[in-house]
Motif scaffolding. Structure first.
Motif, PDB file in Angstrom:
ATOM      1  N   GLY A 355       0.765  -1.208  -0.018  1.00 36.87           N
ATOM      2  CA  GLY A 355      -0.094   0.096   0.048  1.00 36.87           C
ATOM      3  C   GLY A 355       0.809   1.349  -0.158  1.00 36.87           C
ATOM      4  N   VAL A 356       1.976   1.311   0.831  1.00 38.26           N
ATOM      5  CA  VAL A 356       2.855   2.534   0.777  1.00 38.26           C
ATOM      6  C   VAL A 356       3.638   2.563  -0.611  1.00 38.26           C
ATOM      7  CG1 VAL A 356       5.050   3.215   1.641  1.00 38.26           C
ATOM      8  CG2 VAL A 356       3.349   2.234   3.264  1.00 38.26           C
ATOM      9  N   SER A 357       3.889   1.436  -1.389  1.00 42.81           N
ATOM     10  CA  SER A 357       4.494   1.507  -2.615  1.00 42.81           C
ATOM     11  C   SER A 357       3.572   2.153  -3.822  1.00 42.81           C
ATOM     12  CB  SER A 357       5.103   0.252  -3.110  1.00 42.81           C
ATOM     13  OG  SER A 357       5.974  -0.092  -2.234  1.00 42.81           O
ATOM     14  N   GLU A 358       2.168   1.514  -3.561  1.00 45.25           N
ATOM     15  CA  GLU A 358       1.328   2.308  -4.266  1.00 45.25           C
ATOM     16  C   GLU A 358       1.072   3.816  -4.369  1.00 45.25           C
ATOM     17  OE1 GLU A 358      -2.023  -0.469  -3.928  1.00 45.25           O
ATOM     18  OE2 GLU A 358      -1.007  -2.204  -4.640  1.00 45.25           O
ATOM     19  N   GLU A 359       0.826   4.118  -3.043  1.00 41.19           N
ATOM     20  CA  GLU A 359       0.410   5.538  -2.810  1.00 41.19           C
ATOM     21  C   GLU A 359       1.627   6.406  -3.044  1.00 41.19           C
ATOM     22  OE1 GLU A 359      -1.791   8.666  -1.215  1.00 41.19           O
ATOM     23  OE2 GLU A 359      -2.166   6.560  -2.050  1.00 41.19           O
ATOM     24  N   PHE A 360       2.766   5.862  -3.126  1.00 37.46           N
ATOM     25  CA  PHE A 360       4.138   6.800  -3.329  1.00 37.46           C
ATOM     26  C   PHE A 360       4.105   6.885  -4.960  1.00 37.46           C
ATOM     27  CE2 PHE A 360       8.599   7.290  -4.571  1.00 37.46           C
ATOM     28  CZ  PHE A 360       9.030   8.312  -3.792  1.00 37.46           C
ATOM     29  N   THR A 361       3.768   5.815  -5.885  1.00 35.38           N
ATOM     30  CA  THR A 361       3.866   5.933  -7.078  1.00 35.38           C
ATOM     31  C   THR A 361       2.761   6.849  -7.751  1.00 35.38           C
ATOM     32  OG1 THR A 361       2.693   3.572  -7.346  1.00 35.38           O
ATOM     33  CG2 THR A 361       5.178   3.570  -7.371  1.00 35.38           C
ATOM     34  N   ARG A 362       1.514   6.851  -6.897  1.00 40.93           N
ATOM     35  CA  ARG A 362       0.370   7.355  -7.377  1.00 40.93           C
ATOM     36  C   ARG A 362       0.906   8.919  -7.324  1.00 40.93           C
ATOM     37  NH1 ARG A 362      -4.413   7.780  -6.090  1.00 40.93           N
ATOM     38  NH2 ARG A 362      -3.968   8.003  -4.167  1.00 40.93           N
ATOM     39  N   ARG A 363       1.679   9.368  -6.141  1.00 47.04           N
ATOM     40  CA  ARG A 363       1.690  10.821  -5.779  1.00 47.04           C
ATOM     41  C   ARG A 363       3.111  11.252  -6.251  1.00 47.04           C
ATOM     42  NH1 ARG A 363      -2.243  12.721  -3.071  1.00 47.04           N
ATOM     43  NH2 ARG A 363      -3.733  11.267  -1.882  1.00 47.04           N
ATOM     44  N   VAL A 364       4.107  10.739  -6.489  1.00 45.63           N
ATOM     45  CA  VAL A 364       5.211  11.393  -6.932  1.00 45.63           C
ATOM     46  C   VAL A 364       5.294  11.362  -8.337  1.00 45.63           C
ATOM     47  CG1 VAL A 364       7.897  10.767  -7.282  1.00 45.63           C
ATOM     48  CG2 VAL A 364       6.888  10.146  -5.171  1.00 45.63           C
ATOM     49  N   ASP A 365       5.787  12.747  -8.730  1.00 47.32           N
ATOM     50  CA  ASP A 365       5.613  13.053 -10.421  1.00 47.32           C
ATOM     51  C   ASP A 365       7.164  13.076 -10.915  1.00 47.32           C
ATOM     52  OD1 ASP A 365       5.238  13.957 -12.747  1.00 47.32           O
ATOM     53  OD2 ASP A 365       4.723  16.043 -12.134  1.00 47.32           O
ATOM     54  N   ALA A 366       7.567  12.004 -11.355  1.00 49.47           N
ATOM     55  CA  ALA A 366       8.967  12.102 -11.893  1.00 49.47           C
ATOM     56  C   ALA A 366       8.842  11.083 -13.266  1.00 49.47           C
ATOM     57  CB  ALA A 366       9.897  11.353 -10.967  1.00 49.47           C
ATOM     58  N   ALA A 367       9.959  11.352 -13.880  1.00 57.04           N
ATOM     59  CA  ALA A 367      10.105  10.466 -15.196  1.00 57.04           C
ATOM     60  C   ALA A 367      10.124   8.908 -14.998  1.00 57.04           C
ATOM     61  CB  ALA A 367      11.265  10.888 -16.102  1.00 57.04           C
ATOM     62  N   ALA A 368      10.552   8.517 -13.753  1.00 59.32           N
ATOM     63  CA  ALA A 368      10.762   7.206 -13.508  1.00 59.32           C
ATOM     64  C   ALA A 368      10.472   6.906 -11.960  1.00 59.32           C
ATOM     65  CB  ALA A 368      11.764   6.442 -13.967  1.00 59.32           C
ATOM     66  N   ILE A 369       9.577   6.075 -11.641  1.00 66.68           N
ATOM     67  CA  ILE A 369       9.545   5.723  -9.976  1.00 66.68           C
ATOM     68  C   ILE A 369      10.043   4.295  -9.811  1.00 66.68           C
ATOM     69  CG2 ILE A 369       8.128   5.659  -8.187  1.00 66.68           C
ATOM     70  CD1 ILE A 369       6.375   7.623 -10.037  1.00 66.68           C
ATOM     71  N   VAL A 370      10.928   3.876  -9.105  1.00 63.19           N
ATOM     72  CA  VAL A 370      11.410   2.554  -8.934  1.00 63.19           C
ATOM     73  C   VAL A 370      11.167   1.963  -7.556  1.00 63.19           C
ATOM     74  CG1 VAL A 370      13.555   0.974  -8.893  1.00 63.19           C
ATOM     75  CG2 VAL A 370      13.671   2.999 -10.423  1.00 63.19           C
ATOM     76  N   VAL A 371      10.307   1.050  -7.563  1.00 63.83           N
ATOM     77  CA  VAL A 371      10.143   0.375  -6.349  1.00 63.83           C
ATOM     78  C   VAL A 371      10.925  -0.892  -6.055  1.00 63.83           C
ATOM     79  CG1 VAL A 371       8.025  -0.953  -5.081  1.00 63.83           C
ATOM     80  CG2 VAL A 371       7.547   1.015  -7.062  1.00 63.83           C
ATOM     81  N   ASN A 372      11.467  -0.766  -4.840  1.00 60.74           N
ATOM     82  CA  ASN A 372      12.329  -1.946  -4.228  1.00 60.74           C
ATOM     83  C   ASN A 372      13.461  -2.093  -5.213  1.00 60.74           C
ATOM     84  OD1 ASN A 372      10.884  -2.344  -1.882  1.00 60.74           O
ATOM     85  ND2 ASN A 372       9.387  -3.314  -2.876  1.00 60.74           N
ATOM     86  N   GLY A 373      14.321  -1.224  -5.713  1.00 61.91           N
ATOM     87  CA  GLY A 373      15.580  -1.434  -6.529  1.00 61.91           C
ATOM     88  C   GLY A 373      16.383  -0.348  -6.962  1.00 61.91           C
ATOM     89  N   SER A 374      17.065  -0.414  -7.596  1.00 60.95           N
ATOM     90  CA  SER A 374      18.369   0.822  -7.554  1.00 60.95           C
ATOM     91  C   SER A 374      17.712   1.548  -8.735  1.00 60.95           C
ATOM     92  CB  SER A 374      19.695   0.098  -8.373  1.00 60.95           C
ATOM     93  OG  SER A 374      20.365   1.204  -8.630  1.00 60.95           O
TER      94      SER A 374
END
Length: 429
Positions: A355-374
């Protein structure tokens, strides 16, 4: 001088064969071969540039950005092979689509036109700029930093030979000799003759190009990137992500500058980072804000050092093996920090809580958003998107890796079969 350059570039563009012509595949092969043939001369010129830069007092990190080795040749030849393998798909006309019962429409690729690339002290960018835009039919003007003037002169000769051997106009690639910004300023004022501007480098360079010109820009922006570490994260993984996102290429645009970590696990994360650094003898400076507990001091040599994080460190690129750690009170504070200081390039989140990762990706505005990786996974070839010339943080035309497909535009071809518009309009209700 500027008029002559632009006239030559536009004449070369007009004389070049259409996008997709076999000459462009030949050029990729010729460029690879001639890079190998001329590499000793390129290295000799590069050594002179590096020596002069060292005399001027450039830092070791910046000197590494200037320096070419045989490993760079291998990488550049691999790039030419990759571009060659991608050309057919990128440049093929689309299959026709029926329009009503009267015609067919399709899109056919066309070059963007004259592309002006402005960059700093990475000589590999000269080869990338001479390869990717030209392979899909563009003419390119390349303006690198004065620190690589001799290297660029040698690489210019390589590109010119390859173009001529492939049967393409030599002026499809023009490497500018511009020790100051006089010529740059003049070219930025020519939207009538330059179709696209691609600045690569520091935020100040990109801001200057944007503010001084009305030419459409594909801009990479600065890499003020963050990784948010939630309290549910695997901290050993977070430590590896932090080091991999920074140390292999500290000056790259997709490296991490700041870890934003939930306060209750901040001390544990720092200890995990230091353990990981010691295990593989990875040199790193870790800057801690006052809320992050300091690790216990230990005698003896160690690959890491602890420093204080200051207010002026927020929103900056360190451009060396330094990473900041700032304690936050949960995702909302981390998101607020990113909105204020981030450059919209690459952001990351580490959390076992989906749920934290999903909310982060929904709210962050960037060219790429990496979940649990480099963060360094944000790269065209790594993501399977193809060869790239930069990573764009803009919102128009392209965002993220600027691949071959981003370096062409398209024309609609309408097979009308004698159809007139008036009868179609009259038949509408």
């Amino acid at each position: 001088m500027t008029d002559a350059l632009l006239t030559s570039a536009r004449a070369a563009l007009a004389a070049a064969p259409p996008t997709g012509d076999p000459a462009y595949a030949r050029y990729c092969r010729e460029l690879a071969d001639r890079l190998a043939d001329h590499w000793p001369a390129v290295l000799k010129a590069n050594a002179q540039d590096v020596a002069l830069a060292a005399e001027r007092g450039l830092s070791p990190v910046l000197l590494d950005r200037l320096r070419l080795t045989d490993a760079h040749l291998d990488g550049l030849r691999q790039l030419t092979r990759a571009v060659l393998s991608e050309l057919a798909e990128v440049t093929a006309p689309e299959a026709g689509v029926p329009v009503g019962d009267w015609g067919v429409r399709l899109r056919t690729p066309k070059p963007l036109g004259v592309v002006f690339m402005v960059y700093e002290a990475r000589p590999t960018v000269t080869v990338e700029g001479a390869l990717l835009p030209v392979a899909v039919g563009n003419a390119v003007l390349l303006r690198g930093g004065k620190e690589i003037a001799r290297t660029n002169e040698a690489l210019s000769a390589v590109a010119r030979e390859a173009l001529e051997a492939a049967g393409l106009p030599a002026r499809l690639v023009t490497v500018l000799d511009d020790p100051d910004r006089t010529q740059l300023r003049a070219l930025l004022k020519r939207p009538d003759a330059v179709d696209v501007l691609i600045p690569r480098g520091s935020p100040s360079l990109i801001d200057y190009c944007r503010s001084a010109s009305s030419i459409p820009v594909i801009a990479s922006g600065g890499g003020v990137n963050h990784v948010y570490v939630h309290r549910s994260a695997d901290l050993d993984l977070a430590a590896e992500v932090a080091l991999d996102s920074k140390l292999p290429e500290p000056t790259a645009c997709n490296t991490a500058e700041m870890l934003l970590v939930d306060a209750e696990v901040a001390g544990d994360l720092v200890r995990a980072i230091l353990r990981a650094a010691e295990r593989d003898d990875r040199q790193v400076a870790v800057r801690l804000d006052p809320r992050v507990p300091r690790p216990d001091g230990r005698a003896g040599a160690r690959p890491w050092r602890i420093e204080d994080l200051h207010e002026h460190d927020l929103g900056r690129e360190f451009l060396d093996a330094t990473i900041g750690v700032r304690a936050v009170d949960g995702p909302h504070e981390a998101l607020a920090h990113i909105r204020r200081y981030g450059s919209g390039h690459t952001e990351g989140v580490l959390a076992r809580d989906a749920g934290v990762s999903e909310e982060f990706t929904r709210r962050v505005d960037a060219a790429a958003i990496v979940v649990n990786g480099s963060l360094r996974l944000h790269d065209g070839p790594t993501l399977g998107l193809g060869s790239e010339i930069s990573i764009s943080t803009g919102r128009m035309h392209v965002r993220g890796p600027v691949t071959l497909g981003s370096l062409v535009t398209h024309s609609w071809v309408v097979e009308a079969r004698g159809t007139l518009r008036s009868p179609l309009t009259a038949s509408r209700p």
